[in-house]
Design an enzyme around this catalytic site. Structure first.
Site, mmCIF file in Angstrom:
data_model
loop_
_atom_site.group_PDB
_atom_site.id
_atom_site.type_symbol
_atom_site.label_atom_id
_atom_site.label_comp_id
_atom_site.label_asym_id
_atom_site.label_seq_id
_atom_site.Cartn_x
_atom_site.Cartn_y
_atom_site.Cartn_z
ATOM 1 N N GLU A 126 -103.297 34.660 -32.295
ATOM 2 C CA GLU A 126 -104.269 33.844 -33.069
ATOM 3 C C GLU A 126 -105.645 34.102 -32.380
ATOM 4 O O GLU A 126 -105.923 34.397 -31.076
ATOM 5 C CB GLU A 126 -103.893 32.369 -32.488
ATOM 6 C CG GLU A 126 -104.927 31.346 -33.117
ATOM 7 C CD GLU A 126 -104.608 29.854 -32.871
ATOM 8 O OE1 GLU A 126 -103.524 29.707 -32.507
ATOM 9 O OE2 GLU A 126 -105.463 28.977 -33.264
ATOM 10 N N GLU A 137 -96.757 28.688 -25.771
ATOM 11 C CA GLU A 137 -97.984 29.415 -25.699
ATOM 12 C C GLU A 137 -98.078 30.084 -24.502
ATOM 13 O O GLU A 137 -97.662 29.516 -23.468
ATOM 14 C CB GLU A 137 -99.145 28.534 -25.592
ATOM 15 C CG GLU A 137 -99.401 27.866 -27.090
ATOM 16 C CD GLU A 137 -100.661 27.139 -27.314
ATOM 17 O OE1 GLU A 137 -101.425 26.903 -26.538
ATOM 18 O OE2 GLU A 137 -100.631 26.359 -28.318
ATOM 19 N N LYS A 165 -91.537 27.429 -30.276
ATOM 20 C CA LYS A 165 -92.584 28.495 -29.704
ATOM 21 C C LYS A 165 -93.358 27.819 -28.688
ATOM 22 O O LYS A 165 -93.373 26.657 -28.389
ATOM 23 C CB LYS A 165 -93.543 28.232 -31.081
ATOM 24 C CG LYS A 165 -94.892 29.220 -30.805
ATOM 25 C CD LYS A 165 -95.783 29.230 -31.988
ATOM 26 C CE LYS A 165 -96.614 28.316 -32.283
ATOM 27 N NZ LYS A 165 -97.578 27.760 -31.351
ATOM 28 N N ASP A 192 -92.672 23.430 -32.074
ATOM 29 C CA ASP A 192 -93.822 24.065 -31.034
ATOM 30 C C ASP A 192 -93.734 23.048 -29.790
ATOM 31 O O ASP A 192 -93.917 21.835 -29.923
ATOM 32 C CB ASP A 192 -95.083 23.749 -32.021
ATOM 33 C CG ASP A 192 -96.228 24.696 -31.373
ATOM 34 O OD1 ASP A 192 -95.970 25.729 -30.598
ATOM 35 O OD2 ASP A 192 -97.398 24.421 -31.887
ATOM 36 N N ASP A 233 -98.020 21.992 -33.117
ATOM 37 C CA ASP A 233 -98.594 20.975 -32.348
ATOM 38 C C ASP A 233 -99.849 20.603 -32.870
ATOM 39 O O ASP A 233 -100.398 19.615 -32.639
ATOM 40 C CB ASP A 233 -98.579 20.857 -30.907
ATOM 41 C CG ASP A 233 -99.387 22.221 -30.407
ATOM 42 O OD1 ASP A 233 -99.991 22.789 -31.187
ATOM 43 O OD2 ASP A 233 -99.500 22.421 -29.024
ATOM 44 N N SER A 234 -100.287 21.414 -33.819
ATOM 45 C CA SER A 234 -101.499 21.210 -34.569
ATOM 46 C C SER A 234 -101.493 19.834 -35.393
ATOM 47 O O SER A 234 -102.406 19.287 -35.932
ATOM 48 C CB SER A 234 -101.747 22.385 -35.690
ATOM 49 O OG SER A 234 -100.557 22.511 -36.428
HETATM 50 O O1 KIV Z 1 -99.713 24.513 -34.008
HETATM 51 C C1 KIV Z 1 -100.011 25.312 -34.658
HETATM 52 O O2 KIV Z 1 -99.963 24.867 -36.110
HETATM 53 C C2 KIV Z 1 -99.997 26.505 -34.389
HETATM 54 C C3 KIV Z 1 -100.156 27.638 -35.534
HETATM 55 C C4 KIV Z 1 -101.760 27.637 -35.608
HETATM 56 C C5 KIV Z 1 -99.795 28.924 -35.046
HETATM 57 O O3 KIV Z 1 -99.672 26.914 -33.176
#
Ligand code: KIV
Length: 284
Positions: A182, A115, A113, A83, A44-45
């Site tokens: 992280e 969090e 993924k 994510d 989600d970055s």
């Molecule tokens: O969103 C992302 O790119 C991440 C990584 C930094 C692990 O969660």
């Protein structure tokens, strides 16, 4: 054949380090995949590095699914992890199942993924029970940035470190196949890595994690607004792209681009017909 979660877990047993990268589009995913990266995260970055948001919080399911589909089309070998965005798995187990299911069914990802530690354990268990592989993510969790008070290293104090160790164990017990650490101090990451049977994937978590993940735009030097301490720029693409674009601008202005090398020809006799017809219609 795509990489499987079993192969990823075996890499830890064989002490083989696990490189992971983010990707958000077809071409990048194709290159990253062809280079041999076994795990690709559609992080989600992308909200920050592709869409220009100030944080990952505004990212929607629709945006994530759109980018996940592109990455899946580009990468044929890597295991693709979608994510889950902010608030798409927090409210209820049923929300978590519905949205994780979309990543797998519509997006074509092989895993998701999310969090958080103990607080998301029940959701992790249900997803895994329903056949959806889950990667955990603890330490600095960017979706909780307001609660954490900024992008800070996590787990430096005793209680915080104990909590992270416990969260990691709870996620493993809930069925996660790997966990991102992280911005956790290197010695704590080492301890967590030794304690778990599943792989840890570090970002700003020191050299002793089982794998490493980098945001592709950071490692390629494309996203220059903020370069985290833990990012290594293997190339400075933003500068290279700027200089290529400047050359293009000056070549277009000076008429040195395009030349006939980048142009198409046609049969002279056809041109004669068109030219004479054009001349006649002009004189009418
Ligand atoms: O969103 C992302 O790119 C991440 C990584 C930094 C692990 O969660």
């Amino acid at each position: 054949m795509r990489v499987t979660i079993t192969e990823i877990k075996e890499m830890k047993q064989k002490k083989e380090k696990i490189p992971m990268l983010t990707a958000y589009d077809y071409v990048t995913a194709k290159v990253v995949d062809e280079a041999g990266v076994p795990l690709i995260l559609v992080g989600d970055s992308l909200g920050m590095v592709m869409l220009g948001y100030e944080s990952t919080i505004p990212v929607s399911m629709e945006e994530m699914i759109h980018h996940t589909k592109a990455v899946v089309r580009g990468a044929k070998n890597a295991l693709i992890i979608g994510d889950m965005p902010f608030m798409t798995y927090h409210i209820s187990v049923s929300d978590a199942l519905h949205n994780a299911g979309r990543f797998i069914q519509e997006g074509g990802a092989q895993a998701v993924k999310l969090e958080g530690g103990e607080v998301v354990a029940e959701k992790v268990r249900r997803l895994v029970d329903c056949g959806i592989p889950v990667m955990g993510h603890i330490g600095l969790t960017p979706q909780s940035i307001h609660q954490l008070g900024g992008f800070k290293v996590q787990g430096k104090a005793v209680e915080e470190a104990k909590k992270l160790l416990k969260d990691a164990c709870v996620l493993e017990e809930a069925g996660a196949f790997a966990i991102v650490l992280e911005c956790t101090p290197a010695p704590l990451s080492k301890l967590i890595t030794q304690k778990l049977a599943i792989p840890t994937i570090g970002i700003g978590a020191g050299p002793d994690c089982d794998g490493q993940v980098q945001v592709i735009s950071d490692m390629l030097g494309l996203y220059t607004e903020f370069v985290p301490k833990h990012a290594k720029q293997y190339v400075k693409l933003a500068g290279e792209i700027k200089s290529a674009v400047s050359s293009y601008i000056s070549e277009v202005k000076s008429l040195s681009f395009p030349t006939m090398k980048q142009s198409y020809t046609m049969d002279d006799s056809i041109l004669d017909v068109i030219a004479s017809e054009a001349k006649q219609s002009k004189s009418k």
